[in-house]
Design a protein around this motif. Sequence first.
Motif, PDB file in Angstrom:
ATOM      1  N   THR A   1      30.527  38.555  34.777  1.00 12.52           N
ATOM      2  CA  THR A   1      31.830  38.991  34.781  1.00 12.52           C
ATOM      3  C   THR A   1      32.351  38.789  33.571  1.00 12.52           C
ATOM      4  O   THR A   1      33.167  39.392  33.022  1.00 12.52           O
ATOM      5  CB  THR A   1      32.412  38.372  35.981  1.00 12.52           C
TER       6      THR A   1
ATOM      7  N   THR B   1      31.983  40.642  47.057  1.00 14.54           N
ATOM      8  CA  THR B   1      31.443  39.465  46.111  1.00 14.54           C
ATOM      9  C   THR B   1      30.839  38.683  47.109  1.00 14.54           C
ATOM     10  O   THR B   1      30.070  37.656  46.698  1.00 14.54           O
ATOM     11  CB  THR B   1      32.431  38.783  45.376  1.00 14.54           C
TER      12      THR B   1
ATOM     13  N   LEU C   1      38.091  43.014  37.367  1.00  9.71           N
ATOM     14  CA  LEU C   1      37.210  41.590  36.903  1.00  9.71           C
ATOM     15  C   LEU C   1      37.786  40.339  37.504  1.00  9.71           C
ATOM     16  O   LEU C   1      37.179  39.420  38.036  1.00  9.71           O
ATOM     17  CB  LEU C   1      36.996  41.637  35.387  1.00  9.71           C
TER      18      LEU C   1
END
Length: 224
Positions: free
Chosen positions: A189, A157, A19
Motif C-alpha cells: 500500500t 481487506t 489507498l
Amino acid sequence: MTSNPTGRITTIIDPGDALGEVLFGLIMALTLTVGSRLVFEEEGLDVRELVVATIGCNVAWGIIDAVLFILGTTFYKSRRLRLFRQIKAARSESAALTVLAREFPIEKAPFAAEAADTDALYRSLLTLAGRADPVKVSLAKGDLLTGIAVFLLVSATSIPAVVPFLLIDNADLALRTSNLFLIMLLFVTGYAWASFSGGRPFYAGMTMTCLGLLLVAIAIALGG
C-alpha cells in the motif's frame, strides 16, 4: 475506456483516498488477528470466531466509512454553496477576493507562486462565480459510486486476513501467515501510494509498514 481494475477504481475514487481506505481496512484486520494471538496463547484460538469477527468488523466499518464519506461529500458541497453566497453578498471586489483567498490559500500549496499570478487566479475565480448561478445541493451518481467503492475497499481487506485460515489446518501457522500477509500488504500500500504521488516507493512502503504496525499496537494497547 479503462481496461484494468485499478484504472476503473481510480476513475471512481481518488487514488489517495482509495489507498487510505485500504490502509484503514488492513489496520482493522491486523488489529484483530494480532490481538487474537494474545487470546490464542491463553485460551486457544477459535478459528471460526476469528474469521467471522474479522469479516464482520471490516464490513461494518466499510458501511460506516461509506456513510461518513457521503456525509462529508454533502458537507463539502454545502460549504462550496455557502462560499458562493458569501462572494455574491460581498460589498466590494476586495472583500470577495479576501473570501476566496481564505478558502483557497495558495501559501499552503506545495509550490511558490508569484503575487501577480495568485491575484490573477482569485480574480478568475471571482469572474466565474459572478457569472454562475447556485444549484441545489444533491448527491450525484458518482458520489454514491464512490461510497460503494469505499465500502468495498474496506470490506475486501478482510479477505487476505481470513484466507490462510481456510487453506491451512494448523491454527497457529494460519495466524502467523495471515499476519505476515497483512504486513506485506501494508508495504504494498505504501509502495503504491508513492507510485501515485511521485515519492520514493521503497521508503514509503517501509514507512507505511512501520506506521501501520504502530497504529495496530496502539489499538491493541487501548483495548481496540
